[in-house]
Design a protein around this motif. Structure first.
Motif, PDB file in Angstrom:
ATOM      1  N   TYR A   1       0.642  -1.164  -0.066  1.00  0.00           N
ATOM      2  CA  TYR A   1      -0.095  -0.017   0.005  1.00  0.00           C
ATOM      3  C   TYR A   1       0.776   1.393  -0.078  1.00  0.00           C
ATOM      4  CZ  TYR A   1      -3.278  -3.734   1.600  1.00  0.00           C
ATOM      5  OH  TYR A   1      -4.297  -4.739   1.745  1.00  0.00           O
ATOM      6  N   VAL A   2       0.421   2.198  -0.804  1.00  0.00           N
ATOM      7  CA  VAL A   2       1.382   3.527  -0.849  1.00  0.00           C
ATOM      8  C   VAL A   2       0.662   4.666  -0.049  1.00  0.00           C
ATOM      9  CG1 VAL A   2       2.301   2.590  -3.160  1.00  0.00           C
ATOM     10  CG2 VAL A   2       0.486   4.222  -3.036  1.00  0.00           C
ATOM     11  N   HIS A   3      -0.646   4.464   0.015  1.00  0.00           N
ATOM     12  CA  HIS A   3      -1.255   5.598   0.619  1.00  0.00           C
ATOM     13  C   HIS A   3      -1.649   5.276   2.078  1.00  0.00           C
ATOM     14  CE1 HIS A   3      -1.789   7.603  -2.974  1.00  0.00           C
ATOM     15  NE2 HIS A   3      -2.626   6.391  -3.832  1.00  0.00           N
ATOM     16  N   HIS A   4      -1.364   6.601   2.984  1.00  0.00           N
ATOM     17  CA  HIS A   4      -1.518   6.474   4.219  1.00  0.00           C
ATOM     18  C   HIS A   4      -3.252   5.834   4.790  1.00  0.00           C
ATOM     19  CE1 HIS A   4      -0.861   7.096   8.861  1.00  0.00           C
ATOM     20  NE2 HIS A   4      -1.889   8.174   8.657  1.00  0.00           N
ATOM     21  N   HIS A   5      -3.956   6.295   4.157  1.00  0.00           N
ATOM     22  CA  HIS A   5      -5.294   5.818   4.490  1.00  0.00           C
ATOM     23  C   HIS A   5      -5.357   4.405   4.244  1.00  0.00           C
ATOM     24  CE1 HIS A   5      -5.663   7.238  -0.090  1.00  0.00           C
ATOM     25  NE2 HIS A   5      -6.408   6.050  -0.184  1.00  0.00           N
ATOM     26  N   THR A   6      -4.818   3.765   3.138  1.00  0.00           N
ATOM     27  CA  THR A   6      -5.074   2.451   2.987  1.00  0.00           C
ATOM     28  C   THR A   6      -4.328   1.644   4.050  1.00  0.00           C
ATOM     29  OG1 THR A   6      -4.945   2.896   0.885  1.00  0.00           O
ATOM     30  CG2 THR A   6      -4.807   0.396   1.288  1.00  0.00           C
ATOM     31  N   ARG A   7      -3.193   2.135   4.323  1.00  0.00           N
ATOM     32  CA  ARG A   7      -2.345   1.514   5.619  1.00  0.00           C
ATOM     33  C   ARG A   7      -3.183   1.493   7.025  1.00  0.00           C
ATOM     34  NH1 ARG A   7       1.954   4.271   2.985  1.00  0.00           N
ATOM     35  NH2 ARG A   7       2.100   5.741   4.220  1.00  0.00           N
ATOM     36  N   GLU A   8      -3.821   2.611   7.161  1.00  0.00           N
ATOM     37  CA  GLU A   8      -4.715   2.793   8.284  1.00  0.00           C
ATOM     38  C   GLU A   8      -5.962   1.763   8.220  1.00  0.00           C
ATOM     39  OE1 GLU A   8      -5.927   6.792   8.429  1.00  0.00           O
ATOM     40  OE2 GLU A   8      -4.119   7.405  10.153  1.00  0.00           O
ATOM     41  N   TRP A   9      -6.620   1.564   7.141  1.00  0.00           N
ATOM     42  CA  TRP A   9      -7.564   0.574   6.922  1.00  0.00           C
ATOM     43  C   TRP A   9      -7.151  -0.756   7.146  1.00  0.00           C
ATOM     44  CZ3 TRP A   9     -12.422   0.449   7.324  1.00  0.00           C
ATOM     45  CH2 TRP A   9     -13.360  -0.359   6.624  1.00  0.00           C
ATOM     46  N   SER A  10      -6.015  -1.153   6.386  1.00  0.00           N
ATOM     47  CA  SER A  10      -5.557  -2.382   6.562  1.00  0.00           C
ATOM     48  C   SER A  10      -5.045  -2.723   8.086  1.00  0.00           C
ATOM     49  CB  SER A  10      -4.093  -2.394   5.834  1.00  0.00           C
ATOM     50  OG  SER A  10      -3.361  -3.588   6.027  1.00  0.00           O
ATOM     51  N   ALA A  11      -4.804  -1.805   8.747  1.00  0.00           N
ATOM     52  CA  ALA A  11      -4.599  -2.079  10.119  1.00  0.00           C
ATOM     53  C   ALA A  11      -5.851  -2.249  10.970  1.00  0.00           C
ATOM     54  CB  ALA A  11      -3.496  -1.082  10.902  1.00  0.00           C
ATOM     55  N   ARG A  12      -6.741  -1.407  10.801  1.00  0.00           N
ATOM     56  CA  ARG A  12      -8.096  -1.687  11.295  1.00  0.00           C
ATOM     57  C   ARG A  12      -8.550  -3.016  11.090  1.00  0.00           C
ATOM     58  NH1 ARG A  12     -12.225   3.529  11.991  1.00  0.00           N
ATOM     59  NH2 ARG A  12     -13.037   2.416  14.003  1.00  0.00           N
ATOM     60  N   ILE A  13      -8.929  -3.377   9.867  1.00  0.00           N
ATOM     61  CA  ILE A  13      -9.476  -4.521   9.538  1.00  0.00           C
ATOM     62  C   ILE A  13      -8.591  -5.683  10.095  1.00  0.00           C
ATOM     63  CG2 ILE A  13     -10.221  -5.925   7.642  1.00  0.00           C
ATOM     64  CD1 ILE A  13     -11.885  -3.150   8.435  1.00  0.00           C
ATOM     65  N   ALA A  14      -7.340  -5.799   9.844  1.00  0.00           N
ATOM     66  CA  ALA A  14      -6.535  -6.944  10.320  1.00  0.00           C
ATOM     67  C   ALA A  14      -6.560  -7.091  11.865  1.00  0.00           C
ATOM     68  CB  ALA A  14      -5.040  -6.423   9.712  1.00  0.00           C
ATOM     69  N   GLY A  15      -6.658  -5.921  12.244  1.00  0.00           N
ATOM     70  CA  GLY A  15      -6.861  -5.971  13.996  1.00  0.00           C
ATOM     71  C   GLY A  15      -8.398  -6.694  14.434  1.00  0.00           C
ATOM     72  N   THR A  16      -9.142  -6.798  13.413  1.00  0.00           N
ATOM     73  CA  THR A  16     -10.710  -7.241  14.057  1.00  0.00           C
ATOM     74  C   THR A  16     -10.826  -8.679  13.344  1.00  0.00           C
ATOM     75  OG1 THR A  16     -11.140  -4.575  13.714  1.00  0.00           O
ATOM     76  CG2 THR A  16     -12.850  -6.463  13.604  1.00  0.00           C
TER      77      THR A  16
END
Length: 189
Positions: free
Chosen positions: A61-76
Motif C-alpha cells: 500500500y502506498v497511501h496512508h489511508h490504506t495502511r490505516e484501513w488495513s491495520a484496522r481490518i487486520a486487527g478485527t
C-alpha cells in the motif's frame, strides 16, 4: 476473546445506518461474545475510490489511508455489515472499502444487518455474499433484515426494535461467536 467491528456502510446525508449500528452495537455488547466491539463508520473512514496502484493481494500500500484501513481490518476478528439496499444491491462505498484490501478479510465471519423497503435489504445481503466468500470470509445465514425500516425509527432518530429484530440479532451474534471461534485457528497460520 475476540474483537467485533460493526461497519456502517451508508455515507449519504440523512442516512439512518448509524442508529441501526448503534442498536446492534448495544446488542453485541450485551451478548458478551466479543471482548471488544467497535463501530466503523465508512463516512468517517472516508476512503477515496480505489486509488492504490498495486493489487490488494500484494499488500504493498502506498497511501496512508490504506495502511490505516488495513491495520484496522487486520486487527478485527469478525464483522457485522450494517447495509442499506440501493437499487437491488449494496452501496458502492461498502464495495470500495472491501476492495481496498485482500488478506486482511480472510477467514473472518461476517453477519449482515440489512435494511430497506419491502425486501428489507435482503437482495443486497444476497449480493454481497458472492464478494465476501471470494475473500475467504464466511457470511452467516443468520441475519437481521429490517423491512420498511422507517417504521422503527422514533422521533429522536433512534431505532426501536421489535421482538423479531431482537431475536434475529441474538441468533446472529450466537452464530458469529461460534463461527469466529472455528475460524480463529485459520487466521493464525
Amino acid at each position: 476473546m475476540s474483537s467485533l467491528g460493526i461497519i456502517v456502510a451508508s455515507t449519504r446525508p440523512g442516512r439512518i445506518g448509524p442508529c441501526i449500528a448503534e442498536w446492534i452495537e448495544s446488542e453485541a455488547k450485551a451478548h458478551t461474545g466479543f471482548s471488544e466491539v467497535a463501530l466503523i463508520d465508512l463516512a468517517e473512514v472516508n476512503l477515496p475510490f480505489m486509488n492504490e496502484p498495486n493489487h490488494p493481494r500484494l499488500s504493498r500500500y502506498v497511501h496512508h489511508h490504506t495502511r490505516e484501513w488495513s491495520a484496522r481490518i487486520a486487527g478485527t476478528d469478525a464483522f457485522i455489515f450494517v447495509m442499506p439496499e440501493y437499487n437491488y444491491g449494496y452501496n458502492a462505498e461498502l464495495k470500495n472499502a472491501i476492495d481496498y484490501l485482500h488478506h486482511e478479510w480472510q477467514y473472518k465471519p461476517v453477519g449482515l444487518v440489512s435494511y430497506g423497503g419491502v425486501s428489507a435489504g435482503t437482495r443486497a445481503a444476497q449480493m454481497i455474499k458472492q464478494v465476501v466468500t471470494t475473500l475467504k470470509m464466511t457470511p452467516l445465514p443468520e441475519a437481521v433484515a429490517l423491512p420498511f425500516v422507517q417504521q422503527f425509527i422514533d422521533e429522536k432518530a433512534g431505532l426501536v426494535p421489535n421482538e423479531i429484530m431482537a431475536g434475529s440479532a441474538k441468533a446472529m451474534l450466537d452464530e458469529l461467536t461460534r463461527v469466529n471461534d472455528a475460524l480463529s485457528p485459520l487466521r493464525t497460520e
